[in-house]
Design a protein around this motif. Structure first.
Motif, PDB file in Angstrom:
ATOM      1  N   ASP A  28      48.719 -25.889  -2.370  1.00  0.00           N
ATOM      2  CA  ASP A  28      47.705 -24.640  -2.203  1.00  0.00           C
ATOM      3  C   ASP A  28      47.300 -23.971  -3.459  1.00  0.00           C
ATOM      4  OD1 ASP A  28      47.538 -25.503   0.451  1.00  0.00           O
ATOM      5  OD2 ASP A  28      48.994 -24.239   0.986  1.00  0.00           O
ATOM      6  N   ASN A  29      46.877 -24.478  -4.341  1.00  0.00           N
ATOM      7  CA  ASN A  29      46.646 -23.726  -5.636  1.00  0.00           C
ATOM      8  C   ASN A  29      47.822 -23.071  -6.172  1.00  0.00           C
ATOM      9  OD1 ASN A  29      43.997 -24.690  -5.617  1.00  0.00           O
ATOM     10  ND2 ASN A  29      43.163 -23.172  -4.260  1.00  0.00           N
ATOM     11  N   SER A  30      48.984 -23.055  -6.077  1.00  0.00           N
ATOM     12  CA  SER A  30      50.227 -22.603  -6.602  1.00  0.00           C
ATOM     13  C   SER A  30      51.375 -23.642  -6.734  1.00  0.00           C
ATOM     14  CB  SER A  30      50.627 -21.286  -5.829  1.00  0.00           C
ATOM     15  OG  SER A  30      51.107 -21.797  -4.394  1.00  0.00           O
ATOM     16  N   ASP A  31      52.169 -23.280  -7.464  1.00  0.00           N
ATOM     17  CA  ASP A  31      53.224 -24.235  -7.896  1.00  0.00           C
ATOM     18  C   ASP A  31      54.642 -23.806  -6.947  1.00  0.00           C
ATOM     19  OD1 ASP A  31      52.054 -25.756  -9.557  1.00  0.00           O
ATOM     20  OD2 ASP A  31      52.896 -24.272 -11.195  1.00  0.00           O
ATOM     21  N   ALA A  32      55.138 -24.761  -6.098  1.00  0.00           N
ATOM     22  CA  ALA A  32      56.536 -24.505  -5.498  1.00  0.00           C
ATOM     23  C   ALA A  32      57.342 -25.055  -6.238  1.00  0.00           C
ATOM     24  CB  ALA A  32      56.310 -25.323  -4.100  1.00  0.00           C
ATOM     25  N   VAL A  33      58.441 -24.218  -6.470  1.00  0.00           N
ATOM     26  CA  VAL A  33      59.594 -24.759  -7.134  1.00  0.00           C
ATOM     27  C   VAL A  33      60.750 -25.296  -6.512  1.00  0.00           C
ATOM     28  CG1 VAL A  33      61.250 -24.284  -8.955  1.00  0.00           C
ATOM     29  CG2 VAL A  33      59.207 -23.123  -9.085  1.00  0.00           C
ATOM     30  N   PHE A  34      61.304 -26.427  -6.820  1.00  0.00           N
ATOM     31  CA  PHE A  34      62.202 -26.948  -6.049  1.00  0.00           C
ATOM     32  C   PHE A  34      63.295 -27.490  -6.871  1.00  0.00           C
ATOM     33  CE2 PHE A  34      58.365 -28.165  -3.666  1.00  0.00           C
ATOM     34  CZ  PHE A  34      58.943 -27.729  -2.259  1.00  0.00           C
ATOM     35  N   ILE A  35      64.674 -27.391  -6.396  1.00  0.00           N
ATOM     36  CA  ILE A  35      65.943 -27.707  -7.312  1.00  0.00           C
ATOM     37  C   ILE A  35      66.775 -28.588  -6.109  1.00  0.00           C
ATOM     38  CG2 ILE A  35      68.005 -27.002  -8.307  1.00  0.00           C
ATOM     39  CD1 ILE A  35      66.619 -24.488  -9.166  1.00  0.00           C
ATOM     40  N   ALA A  36      66.838 -29.829  -6.152  1.00  0.00           N
ATOM     41  CA  ALA A  36      67.437 -30.571  -5.404  1.00  0.00           C
ATOM     42  C   ALA A  36      68.684 -31.452  -6.074  1.00  0.00           C
ATOM     43  CB  ALA A  36      66.430 -31.715  -4.857  1.00  0.00           C
ATOM     44  N   SER A  37      69.724 -31.642  -5.323  1.00  0.00           N
ATOM     45  CA  SER A  37      70.955 -32.195  -5.588  1.00  0.00           C
ATOM     46  C   SER A  37      71.135 -33.554  -4.694  1.00  0.00           C
ATOM     47  CB  SER A  37      72.029 -31.363  -5.533  1.00  0.00           C
ATOM     48  OG  SER A  37      72.164 -30.235  -6.404  1.00  0.00           O
ATOM     49  N   PHE A  38      71.377 -34.618  -5.296  1.00  0.00           N
ATOM     50  CA  PHE A  38      71.572 -35.632  -4.542  1.00  0.00           C
ATOM     51  C   PHE A  38      72.948 -36.540  -5.004  1.00  0.00           C
ATOM     52  CE2 PHE A  38      66.987 -35.223  -5.865  1.00  0.00           C
ATOM     53  CZ  PHE A  38      66.439 -35.227  -4.639  1.00  0.00           C
ATOM     54  N   ARG A  39      73.360 -37.207  -4.005  1.00  0.00           N
ATOM     55  CA  ARG A  39      74.720 -37.999  -4.439  1.00  0.00           C
ATOM     56  C   ARG A  39      74.238 -39.415  -4.208  1.00  0.00           C
ATOM     57  NH1 ARG A  39      78.775 -34.857  -5.712  1.00  0.00           N
ATOM     58  NH2 ARG A  39      78.909 -32.913  -4.593  1.00  0.00           N
ATOM     59  N   GLU A  40      73.087 -39.857  -3.786  1.00  0.00           N
ATOM     60  CA  GLU A  40      72.859 -41.298  -3.759  1.00  0.00           C
ATOM     61  C   GLU A  40      72.506 -41.920  -5.343  1.00  0.00           C
ATOM     62  OE1 GLU A  40      70.652 -38.971  -2.396  1.00  0.00           O
ATOM     63  OE2 GLU A  40      71.250 -39.496  -0.198  1.00  0.00           O
ATOM     64  N   GLN A  41      73.061 -42.955  -5.406  1.00  0.00           N
ATOM     65  CA  GLN A  41      73.244 -43.630  -6.830  1.00  0.00           C
ATOM     66  C   GLN A  41      71.730 -44.013  -7.221  1.00  0.00           C
ATOM     67  OE1 GLN A  41      75.720 -47.057  -7.089  1.00  0.00           O
ATOM     68  NE2 GLN A  41      75.794 -47.010  -9.374  1.00  0.00           N
ATOM     69  N   ALA A  42      71.278 -43.610  -8.371  1.00  0.00           N
ATOM     70  CA  ALA A  42      70.034 -43.904  -8.952  1.00  0.00           C
ATOM     71  C   ALA A  42      70.064 -45.443  -9.194  1.00  0.00           C
ATOM     72  CB  ALA A  42      69.845 -43.195 -10.143  1.00  0.00           C
ATOM     73  N   SER A  43      68.610 -46.040  -9.512  1.00  0.00           N
ATOM     74  CA  SER A  43      68.531 -47.493  -9.896  1.00  0.00           C
ATOM     75  C   SER A  43      69.370 -47.425 -11.405  1.00  0.00           C
ATOM     76  CB  SER A  43      67.162 -47.842 -10.024  1.00  0.00           C
ATOM     77  OG  SER A  43      66.595 -47.241 -11.089  1.00  0.00           O
ATOM     78  N   PRO A  44      69.633 -48.601 -11.789  1.00  0.00           N
ATOM     79  CA  PRO A  44      70.142 -48.783 -13.235  1.00  0.00           C
ATOM     80  C   PRO A  44      69.313 -48.360 -14.269  1.00  0.00           C
ATOM     81  CG  PRO A  44      70.755 -50.867 -11.835  1.00  0.00           C
ATOM     82  CD  PRO A  44      69.757 -49.985 -11.144  1.00  0.00           C
ATOM     83  N   GLU A  45      68.026 -48.614 -14.236  1.00  0.00           N
ATOM     84  CA  GLU A  45      67.307 -47.941 -15.026  1.00  0.00           C
ATOM     85  C   GLU A  45      67.228 -46.258 -15.402  1.00  0.00           C
ATOM     86  OE1 GLU A  45      65.605 -51.502 -13.346  1.00  0.00           O
ATOM     87  OE2 GLU A  45      66.107 -49.898 -12.544  1.00  0.00           O
TER      88      GLU A  45
END
Length: 165
Positions: A28-45
């Motif tokens: 809605d014409n503004s920036d929402a700021v998010f900080i997320a922490s994940f424990r799922e393994q990422a792809s090798p890339e």
């Protein structure tokens, strides 16, 4: 900003197996700021893109190439100018084998050159460094979309995959 999401920070905590991503999303014409922490393994890339920052850290900090194998890049803080130009700080651990420890180091903030004149400045990133940083940004975008190790959480249409459900 890819698909309305701008990556501001990516950090990988190897010891905890955690990935933190700070990002902005247009709402809605503004920036929402998010900080997320994940424990799922990422792809090798993802991990490969992070490690590919080691030559950039050596080049920026004027370290000998022989130090490259002692560097473990673990974070990038991105900043974007009004014209969309990116600058970044790379965080890495420098292994000190004789001391059986690591020390954290940060590069100074360096900018992505917009033209030939910018490329001559001492605060400008090399072409290889720019490509390596955009690869990390791209992998963080993929991770947020659900592309993880050995599976996709969401299909191309945004609907849950049978695999990731």
């Amino acid at each position: 900003m890819s698909k309305g999401i701008q990556i501001d920070r990516v950090k990988y905590f190897e010891k905890d197996g955690k990935i933190d991503i700070a990002y902005k999303k247009k709402e809605d014409n503004s920036d929402a700021v998010f900080i997320a922490s994940f424990r799922e393994q990422a792809s090798p890339e993802f991990y490969e893109a992070m490690q590919n920052l080691a030559p950039s850290v050596c080049q920026i900090l004027e370290l000998p190439v022989s130090v490259e194998n002692k560097l473990i890049p673990y974070g990038v803080s991105f900043k974007y100018a009004n014209d969309g130009a990116m600058s970044a700080v790379i965080s890495a651990k420098l292994k000190l084998p004789a001391k059986d420890t690591c020390v954290s180091i940060n590069t100074p903030r360096m900018k992505c050159p917009q033209d030939e004149v910018d490329a001559q400045e001492s605060t400008a990133l090399t072409k290889d460094s720019v490509q390596a940083l955009w690869a990390v940004e791209s992998e963080a975008q993929k991770y947020l979309r659900g592309d993880r190790a050995q599976m996709k959480l969401f299909g191309d249409n945004g609907e849950p995959n049978a695999q990731g459900a």
